[in-house]
Design an enzyme around this catalytic site. Structure first.
Site, PDB file in Angstrom:
ATOM      1  N   SER A 108       0.791  -1.230   0.000  1.00  0.00           N
ATOM      2  CA  SER A 108       0.000   0.000   0.000  1.00  0.00           C
ATOM      3  C   SER A 108       0.827   1.286   0.000  1.00  0.00           C
ATOM      4  O   SER A 108       0.330   2.325  -0.392  1.00  0.00           O
ATOM      5  CB  SER A 108      -0.993   0.015   1.153  1.00  0.00           C
ATOM      6  N   LYS A 151       0.007   4.806   6.681  1.00  0.00           N
ATOM      7  CA  LYS A 151      -0.615   5.538   5.578  1.00  0.00           C
ATOM      8  C   LYS A 151      -0.038   6.952   5.570  1.00  0.00           C
ATOM      9  O   LYS A 151       0.587   7.402   6.507  1.00  0.00           O
ATOM     10  CB  LYS A 151      -2.140   5.627   5.743  1.00  0.00           C
TER      11      LYS A 151
END
Length: 192
Positions: free
Chosen positions: A51, A95
């Protein structure tokens, strides 16, 4: 038998017990200090998954996490952060912060299949986070803005191999020889 008992009687048991207790107490203090530093000041984590490609290696990077910045509110757009997963509180994920409270964030709804976009205003006390690899990331596009309280630290340094690199706020690192495997999301294994 009396010679053996005499030798046992001549051993300084009190001094040995006192020294053992002193060393156990010292080790306990060291373990407590390591725990406090790891939980509240700075820690290391192994980050794995697709990710955050290309900023972080698919096979895993060791990152240093600053835990003070999140508590003091010093997280800004562009920072890579460690946070508790809103989908599974037992997992920690990494993130990038894309929007802070009050920001209008425009994102692709389904980047792999269409160019449809949506704009959302981040509510008070929340942040908008996304993985750098929008095709293989579960992030705020799926679960919405996350509460600021779920952020546990800001990543400030990473070690992709043997040399230590200062972590940049922009995704500028690329690894063309990453292993060919895919995992669900970005998972964290904590040290200590």
């Amino acid at each position: 038998m009396s010679g053996f008992a005499r030798r046992l009687g001549g051993i300084p048991w009190r001094e040995i017990a006192g020294e053992a207790f002193s060393r156990v107490f010292l080790v306990a203090q060291a373990v407590c200090a390591v725990h406090v530093v790891n939980a509240h000041v700075c820690s290391f984590a192994l980050v794995m998954g697709p990710s955050m490609l290309p900023a972080m290696n698919l096979a895993g990077d060791v990152v240093a996490v600053d835990r003070v910045s999140a508590r003091l509110g010093r997280v800004a757009s562009g920072d890579a952060v460690l946070l508790v997963s809103p989908e599974d509180p037992r997992k920690a994920v990494v993130k990038r912060v894309v929007g802070m409270e009050g920001d209008a964030v425009t994102f692709l709804v389904d980047p792999g299949n269409s160019d449809a976009s949506k704009t959302v205003v981040v509510p008070k006390g929340h942040v908008w986070v996304q993985g750098d690899n929008i095709y293989a990331s579960r992030d705020s596009r799926q679960f919405g803005p996350i509460p600021y309280g779920l952020i546990t630290g800001k990543i400030f340094c990473r070690n992709p191999g043997l040399s230590l690199h200062l972590y940049l706020s922009e995704p500028t690192f690329f690894y063309p020889f990453a292993p060919e495997f895919i995992e669900d999301g970005m998972h964290i294994l904590r040290f200590l």
